[in-house]
Structures are given as structure tokens and as C-alpha cells.
Design a protein around this motif. Structure first.
Motif, PDB file in Angstrom:
ATOM      1  N   HIS A 163       0.813  -1.059  -0.043  1.00 57.15           N
ATOM      2  CA  HIS A 163       0.048   0.155  -0.074  1.00 57.15           C
ATOM      3  C   HIS A 163       0.834   1.263  -0.208  1.00 57.15           C
ATOM      4  O   HIS A 163       0.687   2.287  -0.744  1.00 57.15           O
ATOM      5  CB  HIS A 163      -0.982   0.011   1.466  1.00 57.15           C
ATOM      6  N   MET A 164       2.080   1.316   0.818  1.00 55.96           N
ATOM      7  CA  MET A 164       2.732   2.413   0.924  1.00 55.96           C
ATOM      8  C   MET A 164       3.478   2.468  -0.644  1.00 55.96           C
ATOM      9  O   MET A 164       3.614   3.854  -0.914  1.00 55.96           O
ATOM     10  CB  MET A 164       3.995   2.336   2.059  1.00 55.96           C
ATOM     11  N   GLN A 165       3.994   1.804  -0.963  1.00 53.24           N
ATOM     12  CA  GLN A 165       4.663   1.892  -2.561  1.00 53.24           C
ATOM     13  C   GLN A 165       3.556   2.204  -3.457  1.00 53.24           C
ATOM     14  O   GLN A 165       3.929   3.268  -4.324  1.00 53.24           O
ATOM     15  CB  GLN A 165       5.028   0.454  -3.014  1.00 53.24           C
ATOM     16  N   LEU A 166       2.550   1.705  -3.381  1.00 49.31           N
ATOM     17  CA  LEU A 166       1.441   2.072  -4.559  1.00 49.31           C
ATOM     18  C   LEU A 166       0.921   3.614  -4.049  1.00 49.31           C
ATOM     19  O   LEU A 166       0.997   4.568  -5.200  1.00 49.31           O
ATOM     20  CB  LEU A 166       0.026   1.462  -4.455  1.00 49.31           C
ATOM     21  N   ALA A 167       0.836   3.927  -2.788  1.00 52.68           N
ATOM     22  CA  ALA A 167       0.765   5.490  -2.445  1.00 52.68           C
ATOM     23  C   ALA A 167       1.498   6.390  -3.209  1.00 52.68           C
ATOM     24  O   ALA A 167       1.386   7.435  -3.648  1.00 52.68           O
ATOM     25  CB  ALA A 167       0.370   5.410  -1.001  1.00 52.68           C
ATOM     26  N   LEU A 168       3.167   6.120  -2.728  1.00 54.19           N
ATOM     27  CA  LEU A 168       3.985   6.899  -3.015  1.00 54.19           C
ATOM     28  C   LEU A 168       4.124   6.972  -4.539  1.00 54.19           C
ATOM     29  O   LEU A 168       4.458   8.128  -5.020  1.00 54.19           O
ATOM     30  CB  LEU A 168       5.516   6.332  -2.482  1.00 54.19           C
ATOM     31  N   ARG A 169       3.893   6.026  -5.262  1.00 50.56           N
ATOM     32  CA  ARG A 169       4.117   6.048  -6.671  1.00 50.56           C
ATOM     33  C   ARG A 169       2.997   6.731  -7.212  1.00 50.56           C
ATOM     34  O   ARG A 169       2.947   7.634  -8.122  1.00 50.56           O
ATOM     35  CB  ARG A 169       3.876   4.623  -7.231  1.00 50.56           C
ATOM     36  N   PHE A 170       1.598   6.606  -6.617  1.00 47.56           N
ATOM     37  CA  PHE A 170       0.703   7.747  -7.113  1.00 47.56           C
ATOM     38  C   PHE A 170       0.881   9.278  -6.678  1.00 47.56           C
ATOM     39  O   PHE A 170       0.792   9.836  -7.915  1.00 47.56           O
ATOM     40  CB  PHE A 170      -0.917   7.189  -6.655  1.00 47.56           C
ATOM     41  N   ILE A 171       1.343   9.337  -5.665  1.00 43.81           N
ATOM     42  CA  ILE A 171       1.952  10.686  -5.290  1.00 43.81           C
ATOM     43  C   ILE A 171       2.710  11.290  -6.088  1.00 43.81           C
ATOM     44  O   ILE A 171       2.518  12.440  -6.821  1.00 43.81           O
ATOM     45  CB  ILE A 171       2.132  10.863  -3.831  1.00 43.81           C
ATOM     46  N   ARG A 172       3.853  10.616  -6.503  1.00 45.32           N
ATOM     47  CA  ARG A 172       4.964  11.236  -7.334  1.00 45.32           C
ATOM     48  C   ARG A 172       4.289  11.253  -8.617  1.00 45.32           C
ATOM     49  O   ARG A 172       4.671  12.414  -9.400  1.00 45.32           O
ATOM     50  CB  ARG A 172       6.169  10.115  -7.599  1.00 45.32           C
ATOM     51  N   LYS A 173       3.547  10.525  -9.296  1.00 41.48           N
ATOM     52  CA  LYS A 173       3.005  10.569 -10.401  1.00 41.48           C
ATOM     53  C   LYS A 173       2.114  11.612 -10.604  1.00 41.48           C
ATOM     54  O   LYS A 173       2.220  12.634 -11.563  1.00 41.48           O
ATOM     55  CB  LYS A 173       2.464   9.408 -11.053  1.00 41.48           C
ATOM     56  N   TYR A 174       1.340  11.969  -9.568  1.00 42.49           N
ATOM     57  CA  TYR A 174       0.398  13.196  -9.618  1.00 42.49           C
ATOM     58  C   TYR A 174       1.269  14.526  -9.583  1.00 42.49           C
ATOM     59  O   TYR A 174       0.775  15.509 -10.279  1.00 42.49           O
ATOM     60  CB  TYR A 174      -0.476  13.021  -8.187  1.00 42.49           C
ATOM     61  N   LEU A 175       2.262  14.450  -8.690  1.00 38.13           N
ATOM     62  CA  LEU A 175       3.087  15.873  -8.414  1.00 38.13           C
ATOM     63  C   LEU A 175       3.677  16.048  -9.938  1.00 38.13           C
ATOM     64  O   LEU A 175       3.844  17.064 -10.384  1.00 38.13           O
ATOM     65  CB  LEU A 175       3.880  15.574  -7.261  1.00 38.13           C
ATOM     66  N   LYS A 176       4.376  15.052 -10.462  1.00 35.82           N
ATOM     67  CA  LYS A 176       5.055  15.088 -11.523  1.00 35.82           C
ATOM     68  C   LYS A 176       4.265  15.683 -12.726  1.00 35.82           C
ATOM     69  O   LYS A 176       4.414  16.599 -13.483  1.00 35.82           O
ATOM     70  CB  LYS A 176       5.574  13.810 -12.048  1.00 35.82           C
ATOM     71  N   ALA A 177       3.089  14.984 -12.762  1.00 40.40           N
ATOM     72  CA  ALA A 177       1.839  15.549 -13.848  1.00 40.40           C
ATOM     73  C   ALA A 177       1.449  16.783 -13.556  1.00 40.40           C
ATOM     74  O   ALA A 177       1.158  17.707 -14.641  1.00 40.40           O
ATOM     75  CB  ALA A 177       0.701  14.382 -13.825  1.00 40.40           C
ATOM     76  N   ASN A 178       1.588  17.292 -12.440  1.00 37.49           N
ATOM     77  CA  ASN A 178       0.837  18.670 -12.073  1.00 37.49           C
ATOM     78  C   ASN A 178       1.791  19.701 -11.855  1.00 37.49           C
ATOM     79  O   ASN A 178       1.552  20.773 -11.560  1.00 37.49           O
ATOM     80  CB  ASN A 178      -0.043  18.408 -11.195  1.00 37.49           C
ATOM     81  N   THR A 179       3.053  19.369 -11.596  1.00 39.22           N
ATOM     82  CA  THR A 179       4.085  20.333 -11.127  1.00 39.22           C
ATOM     83  C   THR A 179       5.021  20.871 -11.961  1.00 39.22           C
ATOM     84  O   THR A 179       5.934  21.701 -11.947  1.00 39.22           O
ATOM     85  CB  THR A 179       4.651  20.082  -9.874  1.00 39.22           C
ATOM     86  N   ASP A 180       5.415  19.901 -13.095  1.00 41.16           N
ATOM     87  CA  ASP A 180       6.273  20.360 -14.131  1.00 41.16           C
ATOM     88  C   ASP A 180       6.430  21.829 -14.894  1.00 41.16           C
ATOM     89  O   ASP A 180       7.454  22.337 -14.812  1.00 41.16           O
ATOM     90  CB  ASP A 180       6.357  19.389 -15.265  1.00 41.16           C
ATOM     91  N   VAL A 181       5.128  22.234 -14.957  1.00 39.91           N
ATOM     92  CA  VAL A 181       5.162  23.646 -15.410  1.00 39.91           C
ATOM     93  C   VAL A 181       5.434  24.473 -14.253  1.00 39.91           C
ATOM     94  O   VAL A 181       6.257  25.491 -14.633  1.00 39.91           O
ATOM     95  CB  VAL A 181       3.675  23.973 -15.809  1.00 39.91           C
ATOM     96  N   ALA A 182       4.804  24.405 -13.161  1.00 40.12           N
ATOM     97  CA  ALA A 182       5.245  25.211 -11.943  1.00 40.12           C
ATOM     98  C   ALA A 182       6.969  25.307 -11.534  1.00 40.12           C
ATOM     99  O   ALA A 182       7.283  26.243 -11.479  1.00 40.12           O
ATOM    100  CB  ALA A 182       4.512  24.774 -10.646  1.00 40.12           C
ATOM    101  N   LEU A 183       7.341  24.009 -11.531  1.00 37.64           N
ATOM    102  CA  LEU A 183       8.747  24.093 -11.415  1.00 37.64           C
ATOM    103  C   LEU A 183       9.714  24.607 -12.444  1.00 37.64           C
ATOM    104  O   LEU A 183      10.751  25.313 -12.053  1.00 37.64           O
ATOM    105  CB  LEU A 183       9.146  22.675 -11.172  1.00 37.64           C
ATOM    106  N   THR A 184       9.460  24.285 -13.701  1.00 40.45           N
ATOM    107  CA  THR A 184       9.851  24.874 -14.827  1.00 40.45           C
ATOM    108  C   THR A 184       9.963  26.478 -14.598  1.00 40.45           C
ATOM    109  O   THR A 184      11.104  27.203 -14.876  1.00 40.45           O
ATOM    110  CB  THR A 184       9.393  24.445 -16.061  1.00 40.45           C
ATOM    111  N   LEU A 185       8.739  26.946 -14.341  1.00 44.24           N
ATOM    112  CA  LEU A 185       8.815  28.279 -14.389  1.00 44.24           C
ATOM    113  C   LEU A 185       9.469  29.131 -13.030  1.00 44.24           C
ATOM    114  O   LEU A 185      10.349  30.204 -13.245  1.00 44.24           O
ATOM    115  CB  LEU A 185       7.141  29.021 -14.093  1.00 44.24           C
ATOM    116  N   LEU A 186       9.489  28.303 -11.960  1.00 44.40           N
ATOM    117  CA  LEU A 186      10.221  28.740 -10.862  1.00 44.40           C
ATOM    118  C   LEU A 186      11.866  28.403 -10.773  1.00 44.40           C
ATOM    119  O   LEU A 186      12.513  29.468 -10.715  1.00 44.40           O
ATOM    120  CB  LEU A 186       9.878  28.045  -9.591  1.00 44.40           C
ATOM    121  N   THR A 187      12.193  27.535 -11.647  1.00 42.43           N
ATOM    122  CA  THR A 187      13.531  27.395 -12.224  1.00 42.43           C
ATOM    123  C   THR A 187      13.875  28.603 -13.049  1.00 42.43           C
ATOM    124  O   THR A 187      14.916  29.192 -13.010  1.00 42.43           O
ATOM    125  CB  THR A 187      13.845  25.923 -12.643  1.00 42.43           C
TER     126      THR A 187
END
Length: 193
Positions: A163-187
Motif C-alpha cells: 500500500h505504501m509503495q502504491l501510495a508513493l508511486r501515485f503521489i509522485r506521478k500526480y505531482l510530476k504530472a501537475n508540477t512540471d510547469v510550476a517547477l519549470t517557471l520557478l527554475t
């Protein structure tokens, strides 16, 4: 011996829990030692063991494998390197976020990016299935060990780890899918500063 291996793999492919348990018992320590030699972390090596065997369990072409030990070694090495790269990336992100938080001069753009990331993390956690959310809360937020969480939730340690592996995998994918633009702009903002 080769025919026995083929039969065992065919049985696993067909969903035999007994055959899977035999394979797990035979090769768990091999997979763990390979992972630990590379990653140097008992906890991550244990997670890799469960990830590798989860992949074995889900493999619908397992009976095509000619040498299970070689197959497991390659699968373990690849999964360990993937975990190591992911860990390095997460460490860089964590250091970056900490530097932003520690900075006394929080500009409006930085604060917005930090708030957005925190909001996305909260959203990702809220989207987890109930059991994964409980395990994430106990293990990641409250810092409990897998054994403690397993006792608290009346689950096996293996189930908690999964369950922990699946949760962390989902969170990473969710953040990656939704923060790439924000992190790029911040960088870009930091480089222009």
C-alpha cells in the motif's frame, strides 16, 4: 531442474499462490542482496524485493523466461537503479524546496509556487484509496514503521509495504504530472534573478 523451473513459472503465470510462495522463498534473499549492494538501504532494498516480486506476480509472459535467476538479477538491478534515480531526484527536489522555505526573502512568486506544491501534495493524498491513505498517514506522516502500521490496521507487513509503495508511486506521478510547469517557471525565475 530447468523443467521444474518452467513448470513453476507457468503455475505462477496461471495465478498459483503456492508456486509464487515457493519462488519467493527461493529467491527473496538473492533479490534483497543485489538491491542492498546497490542502494545501501535496508528499507529501500526491502521495498525493491516486494516491487520485483509484484512484477513477477503480474507478468503474463513469465513462462517464456529461460533462467529465472538471471531474469530476477536483471529485473532487480533495473528496479534498484530506477529507485536510486528516483531517490536522487526526490532528494534534489527536497533540497530545493527546503532552500526556498529557508530563504528569508520569500517573493510572491516563490510563495505561490510553494503553496501550489503543498496544495497539489494535499490533493494527491486525498485522492488515494482509503487503505493507501491510512498507510501513508501512519507511515509517512506519523513516521510509524511498517510493523506498527500493520498492527494498527490489522494488516500484514507485506500488505502495508505494498500500500505504501502504491501510495508513493501515485503521489509522485500526480505531482510530476501537475508540477512540471510550476517547477519549470520557478527554475527560470531563479536563473533570471
Amino acid at each position: 531442474m530447468l523443467n521444474e523451473q518452467k513448470k513453476l513459472l507457468k503455475n505462477i503465470e496461471e495465478g498459483s499462490q503456492h508456486a509464487f510462495n515457493i519462488l519467493f522463498g527461493q529467491y527473496q534473499s538473492v533479490v534483497y542482496s543485489i538491491a542492498f549492494r546497490i542502494i545501501k538501504s535496508h528499507e529501500i532494498a526491502e521495498e525493491i524485493v516486494f516491487t520485483v516480486f509484484l512484477k513477477i506476480w503480474q507478468d503474463d509472459k513469465l513462462s517464456r523466461v529461460d533462467n529465472i535467476e538471471s531474469y530476477l538479477r536483471v529485473l532487480t538491478r533495473n528496479q534498484t537503479l530506477k529507485s536510486w534515480r528516483s531517490l536522487q531526484l526526490q532528494t534534489k527536489r527536497d533540497l530545493y524546496i527546503k532552500s526556498v522555505i529557508k530563504s528569508e526573502d520569500h517573493t510572491t512568486e516563490e510563495q505561490i509556487a510553494f503553496n501550489e506544491t503543498a496544495k497539489l501534495l494535499k490533493e494527491a493524498v486525498e485522492k488515494l484509496p482509503m487503505q493507501q491513505g491510512l498507510v501513508y498517514q501512519l507511515c509517512h506522516v506519523e513516521g510509524k514503521k511498517y510493523e506498527e502500521a500493520a498492527m494498527a490496521l490489522s494488516l500484514s507487513k507485506l500488505t502495508v509495504k505494498t500500500h505504501m509503495q502504491l501510495a508513493l508511486r501515485f503521489i509522485r506521478k500526480y505531482l510530476k504530472a501537475n508540477t512540471d510547469v510550476a517547477l519549470t517557471l520557478l527554475t527560470i525565475y531563479y536563473f533570471l534573478k
